[in-house]
Design a protein around this motif. Structure first.
Motif, PDB file in Angstrom:
ATOM      1  N   THR A  50       1.262  -1.016  -0.258  1.00 29.30           N
ATOM      2  CA  THR A  50       0.237  -0.177   0.125  1.00 29.30           C
ATOM      3  C   THR A  50       0.775   1.476  -0.063  1.00 29.30           C
ATOM      4  N   VAL A  51       2.131   1.149   0.783  1.00 30.81           N
ATOM      5  CA  VAL A  51       2.565   2.265   0.756  1.00 30.81           C
ATOM      6  C   VAL A  51       3.593   2.364  -0.493  1.00 30.81           C
ATOM      7  N   TYR A  52       3.825   3.770  -1.145  1.00 36.00           N
ATOM      8  CA  TYR A  52       4.537   4.249  -2.845  1.00 36.00           C
ATOM      9  C   TYR A  52       5.398   3.074  -2.499  1.00 36.00           C
ATOM     10  N   SER A  53       6.506   3.602  -1.318  1.00 36.92           N
ATOM     11  CA  SER A  53       7.720   3.418  -1.651  1.00 36.92           C
ATOM     12  C   SER A  53       8.596   1.494  -1.736  1.00 36.92           C
ATOM     13  N   SER A  54       7.331   1.078  -1.034  1.00 39.58           N
ATOM     14  CA  SER A  54       7.321  -0.049  -1.648  1.00 39.58           C
ATOM     15  C   SER A  54       6.404  -0.850  -2.489  1.00 39.58           C
ATOM     16  N   TYR A  55       5.445  -0.153  -3.115  1.00 42.36           N
ATOM     17  CA  TYR A  55       5.030  -0.273  -4.542  1.00 42.36           C
ATOM     18  C   TYR A  55       5.990  -0.044  -5.650  1.00 42.36           C
ATOM     19  N   ARG A  56       6.284   0.734  -5.433  1.00 41.56           N
ATOM     20  CA  ARG A  56       7.230   1.683  -6.725  1.00 41.56           C
ATOM     21  C   ARG A  56       8.414   0.248  -7.040  1.00 41.56           C
ATOM     22  N   ILE A  57       8.548   0.013  -5.771  1.00 44.51           N
ATOM     23  CA  ILE A  57      10.146  -1.139  -6.015  1.00 44.51           C
ATOM     24  C   ILE A  57       9.226  -2.234  -7.203  1.00 44.51           C
ATOM     25  N   ILE A  58       7.933  -2.643  -6.796  1.00 44.43           N
ATOM     26  CA  ILE A  58       7.774  -3.918  -7.971  1.00 44.43           C
ATOM     27  C   ILE A  58       6.707  -2.900  -9.631  1.00 44.43           C
ATOM     28  N   LEU A  59       6.716  -1.568  -9.199  1.00 46.82           N
ATOM     29  CA  LEU A  59       6.485  -0.966 -10.817  1.00 46.82           C
ATOM     30  C   LEU A  59       8.436  -0.818 -11.584  1.00 46.82           C
ATOM     31  N   GLN A  60       8.884  -1.313 -10.034  1.00 49.01           N
ATOM     32  CA  GLN A  60      10.029  -0.678 -11.477  1.00 49.01           C
ATOM     33  C   GLN A  60      10.528  -2.253 -12.440  1.00 49.01           C
ATOM     34  N   ALA A  61      10.639  -2.608 -11.434  1.00 47.25           N
ATOM     35  CA  ALA A  61      10.557  -4.622 -11.718  1.00 47.25           C
ATOM     36  C   ALA A  61       9.568  -4.938 -13.270  1.00 47.25           C
ATOM     37  N   LYS A  62       8.463  -4.280 -13.121  1.00 43.73           N
ATOM     38  CA  LYS A  62       8.047  -4.360 -14.456  1.00 43.73           C
ATOM     39  C   LYS A  62       8.597  -3.736 -15.270  1.00 43.73           C
ATOM     40  N   GLU A  63       8.551  -2.052 -15.412  1.00 41.56           N
ATOM     41  CA  GLU A  63       9.036  -1.466 -16.747  1.00 41.56           C
ATOM     42  C   GLU A  63      10.829  -2.366 -16.536  1.00 41.56           C
ATOM     43  N   GLU A  64      11.516  -3.028 -15.697  1.00 43.05           N
ATOM     44  CA  GLU A  64      12.685  -3.772 -16.240  1.00 43.05           C
ATOM     45  C   GLU A  64      12.258  -5.704 -16.733  1.00 43.05           C
ATOM     46  N   ASN A  65      10.646  -5.575 -16.896  1.00 45.00           N
ATOM     47  CA  ASN A  65      10.429  -7.026 -17.625  1.00 45.00           C
ATOM     48  C   ASN A  65      11.130  -8.170 -16.641  1.00 45.00           C
ATOM     49  N   LYS A  66      10.775  -7.863 -15.068  1.00 43.86           N
ATOM     50  CA  LYS A  66      11.533  -8.609 -13.947  1.00 43.86           C
ATOM     51  C   LYS A  66      10.582 -10.062 -13.907  1.00 43.86           C
ATOM     52  N   CYS A  67      10.846 -11.063 -13.581  1.00 37.51           N
ATOM     53  CA  CYS A  67       9.301 -11.218 -13.046  1.00 37.51           C
ATOM     54  C   CYS A  67       8.918 -11.235 -11.431  1.00 37.51           C
ATOM     55  N   VAL A  68       7.528 -11.101 -11.138  1.00 38.80           N
ATOM     56  CA  VAL A  68       7.176 -10.564  -9.627  1.00 38.80           C
ATOM     57  C   VAL A  68       6.077 -11.157  -9.058  1.00 38.80           C
ATOM     58  N   ALA A  69       6.725 -11.928  -8.298  1.00 46.16           N
ATOM     59  CA  ALA A  69       5.610 -13.319  -6.970  1.00 46.16           C
ATOM     60  C   ALA A  69       5.734 -12.493  -5.886  1.00 46.16           C
ATOM     61  N   ILE A  70       3.804 -12.911  -5.325  1.00 41.73           N
ATOM     62  CA  ILE A  70       3.496 -11.946  -3.990  1.00 41.73           C
ATOM     63  C   ILE A  70       2.596 -13.378  -3.555  1.00 41.73           C
ATOM     64  N   LEU A  71       3.015 -13.412  -2.617  1.00 44.36           N
ATOM     65  CA  LEU A  71       3.089 -14.337  -0.967  1.00 44.36           C
ATOM     66  C   LEU A  71       2.756 -13.556  -0.067  1.00 44.36           C
ATOM     67  N   ASN A  72       0.982 -13.258  -0.230  1.00 50.12           N
ATOM     68  CA  ASN A  72      -0.080 -12.613   1.244  1.00 50.12           C
ATOM     69  C   ASN A  72      -1.551 -12.545   1.189  1.00 50.12           C
TER      70      ASN A  72
END
Length: 273
Positions: A221-243
Motif C-alpha cells: 500500500t505504501v508507495y515506497s514499496s509499491y514503486r519497487i514492483i513498478l520498477q521491476a515490471k518496467e525492467e521486465n522482471k518476474c514478480v511473485a507475491i505471497l500474501n
C-alpha cells in the motif's frame, strides 16, 4: 532482502495473546507449492521484499489485515513524522508506548544483505546534532529513568507500540540527547516522512541487478514499496507475491498466491536448499 514493514520480536511467553493476528485464509494446495518452487528454482538472484505481514504468525500484528490488523481493531493511527518533530507530548507518548524496544528480527534470523527500507528502530539519533546510540544502550537509560513502568502491557502494535494508560504516558520521562539535550528519534521512516534518497538509489540498483522479485507479507500500500514492483515490471522482471490479503500490485504481478507464508516457505526451503 528488503525489510519494508517495521517488525519486532518480544517474549511471547510473557506476553501471551488471546487475539490471533493472522487473517482468515485458505490453506495452500499442491499447485501453490509447485508454482513457487518453479519460480524459486528458475532464477538465481531474487530480491525479496518483506512487510509487516511476515510476522503475524509470530503474534505480531500488521496494520491492514482484515479484521485482525491494527486499523481493524482500534482507531489508533501511527504517529506522523511532523508531529513527532514538533510536539514534546507526541514524543513522550511515542517513547512511553515503544518502551519494550526494537530487536532486529531479520538479523536475528540470520538473514544477510538486508536493506531496511523504512529504517531501523535499533539505532536512535538526535534531531539536532550528529549523536546516535543503539536502542540496546538507550534501553538501559529508559529503564533507569522510568523504573515504575509496568511489564504487563496490553495490545501490541506492528510498530512496536503497546497500550498504556494516560497516567502512564504522562509520567514517562522521554530520552534526550546527552550531548545537546535535543530530542531523540529512532532511525525509522515515520508516516509522512521520506525514505532517504541514498537508500532509494541502493534499492533501485538492487532491483536492476536482480532477476525477479518475491514479495512476502506486504500489501504494498505504501508507495515506497509499491514503486519497487513498478520498477521491476518496467525492467521486465518476474514478480511473485505471497500474501493472504489483496495487494496494490495484484493486477501486475506474474504470480499471486493468497495463503499463509508459514504454510509454504519452510517446505519450499527444505525442498530447494
Amino acid at each position: 532482502m528488503l525489510q519494508s514493514g517495521l517488525s519486532m520480536t518480544v517474549n511471547l511467553r510473557a506476553l501471551s495473546r488471546s487475539i490471533v493476528y493472522v487473517p482468515k485464509h485458505r490453506p495452500p494446495d499442491l499447485k501453490d507449492f509447485e508454482t513457487l518452487k518453479e519460480f524459486l528454482t528458475k532464477y538465481n538472484k531474487i530480491l525479496i521484499l518483506t512487510g509487516a505481514g511476515i510476522s503475524t504468525e509470530s503474534g505480531i500484528p500488521d496494520y491492514r489485515s482484515e479484521e485482525v490488523g491494527l486499523y481493524a481493531r482500534s482507531n489508533h493511527k501511527p504517529i506522523q513524522y511532523q508531529d513527532f518533530v514538533k510536539y514534546p507530548k507526541v514524543r513522550q507518548r511515542y517513547w512511553a508506548r515503544n518502551f519494550i524496544g526494537w530487536p532486529r528480527l531479520h538479523h536475528k534470523a540470520g538473514s544477510k544483505n538486508v536493506i531496511e527500507l523504512h529504517g531501523t528502530g535499533y539505532i536512535v539519533k538526535c534531531l539536532n546534532c550528529p549523536y546516535e546510540v543503539s536502542r540496546t544502550e538507550l534501553q538501559e537509560k529508559l529503564l533507569r529513568d522510568n523504573p515504575d513502568m509496568e511489564n504487563n502491557f496490553g495490545m501490541i502494535r506492528p510498530d512496536g507500540d503497546v497500550d498504556l494508560t494516560k497516567e502512564q504516558e504522562s509520567r514517562f520521562r522521554s530520552p534526550l540527547c546527552p550531548k545537546c539535550e535535543g530530542p531523540l528519534k529512532p532511525d525509522i521512516v515515520f508516516f509522512g516522512d521520506n525514505v532517504p534518497k541514498l537508500r532509494v538509489e541502493v534499492v533501485r540498483n538492487e532491483v536492476s541487478s536482480s532477476e525477479a522479485v518475491f514479495v512476502l507479507g506486504s500489501s504494498l500500500t505504501v508507495y515506497s514499496s509499491y514503486r519497487i514492483i513498478l520498477q521491476a515490471k518496467e525492467e521486465n522482471k518476474c514478480v511473485a507475491i505471497l500474501n493472504i490479503g489483496p495487494t496494490r500490485a495484484d493486477n501486475i504481478a506474474d504470480i499471486k498466491i493468497a495463503t499463509k507464508c508459514g504454510d509454504l516457505l519452510p517446505q519450499l526451503c527444505s525442498t530447494i536448499l
